[in-house]
Motif scaffolding. Sequence first.
Motif, PDB file in Angstrom:
ATOM      1  N   UNK A 159     -24.239 -25.550  32.526  1.00 12.09           N
ATOM      2  CA  UNK A 159     -22.818 -25.794  32.329  1.00 12.09           C
ATOM      3  C   UNK A 159     -22.040 -25.741  33.644  1.00 12.09           C
ATOM      4  N   UNK A 160     -21.241 -26.763  33.859  1.00 13.16           N
ATOM      5  CA  UNK A 160     -20.296 -26.769  34.971  1.00 13.16           C
ATOM      6  C   UNK A 160     -18.996 -26.157  34.450  1.00 13.16           C
ATOM      7  N   UNK A 161     -18.830 -24.863  34.730  1.00 14.09           N
ATOM      8  CA  UNK A 161     -17.656 -24.120  34.263  1.00 14.09           C
ATOM      9  C   UNK A 161     -16.687 -23.846  35.411  1.00 14.09           C
ATOM     10  N   UNK A 162     -16.681 -24.727  36.399  1.00 15.33           N
ATOM     11  CA  UNK A 162     -15.868 -24.523  37.599  1.00 15.33           C
ATOM     12  C   UNK A 162     -14.390 -24.388  37.297  1.00 15.33           C
ATOM     13  N   UNK A 163     -13.941 -24.961  36.153  1.00 12.94           N
ATOM     14  CA  UNK A 163     -12.526 -24.942  35.811  1.00 12.94           C
ATOM     15  C   UNK A 163     -12.243 -24.130  34.550  1.00 12.94           C
ATOM     16  N   UNK A 164     -13.234 -23.396  34.047  1.00 10.07           N
ATOM     17  CA  UNK A 164     -13.101 -22.807  32.711  1.00 10.07           C
ATOM     18  C   UNK A 164     -13.328 -21.301  32.684  1.00 10.07           C
ATOM     19  N   UNK A 165     -12.883 -20.589  33.692  1.00 10.97           N
ATOM     20  CA  UNK A 165     -13.040 -19.135  33.708  1.00 10.97           C
ATOM     21  C   UNK A 165     -12.334 -18.501  32.517  1.00 10.97           C
ATOM     22  N   UNK A 166     -13.076 -17.828  31.675  1.00  9.67           N
ATOM     23  CA  UNK A 166     -12.474 -17.121  30.550  1.00  9.67           C
ATOM     24  C   UNK A 166     -12.363 -17.909  29.272  1.00  9.67           C
ATOM     25  N   UNK A 167     -12.754 -19.186  29.272  1.00 11.30           N
ATOM     26  CA  UNK A 167     -12.722 -19.970  28.033  1.00 11.30           C
ATOM     27  C   UNK A 167     -13.769 -19.427  27.071  1.00 11.30           C
ATOM     28  N   UNK A 168     -13.396 -19.278  25.800  1.00 13.67           N
ATOM     29  CA  UNK A 168     -14.271 -18.658  24.811  1.00 13.67           C
ATOM     30  C   UNK A 168     -14.620 -19.673  23.735  1.00 13.67           C
ATOM     31  N   UNK A 169     -15.919 -19.796  23.470  1.00 10.92           N
ATOM     32  CA  UNK A 169     -16.363 -20.725  22.435  1.00 10.92           C
ATOM     33  C   UNK A 169     -17.670 -20.270  21.842  1.00 10.92           C
ATOM     34  N   UNK A 170     -18.533 -21.219  21.545  1.00 11.49           N
ATOM     35  CA  UNK A 170     -19.831 -20.914  20.952  1.00 11.49           C
ATOM     36  C   UNK A 170     -20.656 -20.081  21.928  1.00 11.49           C
ATOM     37  N   UNK A 171     -21.213 -18.985  21.439  1.00 16.34           N
ATOM     38  CA  UNK A 171     -22.061 -18.152  22.289  1.00 16.34           C
ATOM     39  C   UNK A 171     -23.286 -18.921  22.737  1.00 16.34           C
ATOM     40  N   UNK A 172     -23.720 -18.687  23.961  1.00 19.02           N
ATOM     41  CA  UNK A 172     -24.887 -19.411  24.471  1.00 19.02           C
ATOM     42  C   UNK A 172     -25.621 -18.572  25.499  1.00 19.02           C
TER      43      UNK A 172
END
Length: 360
Positions: A159-172
């Motif tokens: 996952x490229x989470x470079x812009x999504x610090x703290x976003x919460x969704x489906x556990x993975x």
Amino acid sequence: MIKFLDLKKVNQPFETAFKQKMEQFLEGGWYILGSEVKLFEENFAQYCGAKHCIGVGNGLDALVLIFKAYIQVGKLQKGDEVIVPSNTYIATILAVLGADLVPVLVEPKLETFNINSDLIEEKISDKTKAILPVHLYGQLAEMEEIQSIAEKHNLLVIEDAAQAHGAIGIGNQNMRAYSFYPGKNLGALGDAGAITTNDDALAEVLFSLRNYGSKVKYENEIIGVNSRLDELQAAFLNVKIPELDKENQIRRKIAKRYLSEIKNNKIVLPFWDNSENHVFHLFVIRTANRNELKEYLLKNGIETMIHYPIPPHKQKALKNWNCLSFPIAEKIHDEVLSIPLNGALNQIEIDRIITTLNNY
């Protein structure tokens, strides 16, 4: 003038703590991979609910090192294909190429800007070994659907989470790459990045890869690079981590105002289901006359940005992809405009942005 992002104002509440950290840094005399990096890795791993955090030089390196780690342990090999969105910042594509892998582009959904999970399977071939979703602008991609496809076809998910610090969704249990570029929701005062994972073996390889392929000084077991999280940047990030959730909530609150109060049929507002899957790193609107709207806002004292004006497959650097057509991505890149949204905005500025857009 309402700046698109006033970093001095954003960081002003932390200045006293930053100066204290700077003094401790100078007095300590340990400048690379010291106690602040270790503390940040512990703090951010805990924040993300991950077993491991590996601090690296920047977000691009985070992605490249993940791919190289998978190559090192034999789960990828050079020439394998990686599914990526056609609508993303070019760094996502560069990371795939930087590990000698082959990006295979898939169109996004117009509403969310993120990769369309319904189109992924038709791009999967015998060479496909991984999917690289991007949580663009702070909104999580369709991870439940993507994870299901990955399990069906035995693919890795990075996952490229470079812009999504703290976003919460489906556990993975996936590998995630983060950037702490100064403008991010959790921003350093320079370049910085990190990888989070629950995979013990991969974490061990990554800690080595970022430091010349070395676990013990002057003993190099694998071909690595120099991409270590800077000790001083880690110190600054340690100051800011406790405030990240507050910052994200402020951004969501402003986004709710924009979504409910901006009413102009010339402007398409972004999709959001009001869950915590979006941290609004950017608030991105669309309009058919993007340059006209940008100029109008500037004349009215509101600075905006375009994220991003040119899709990756149209960049000169990726000339082998220039002949391809991705009409949805191209439409997005032609129409998007990012308006100011961050915790440093005051209510008067927010009111002015809304009114000005409604009067367009």
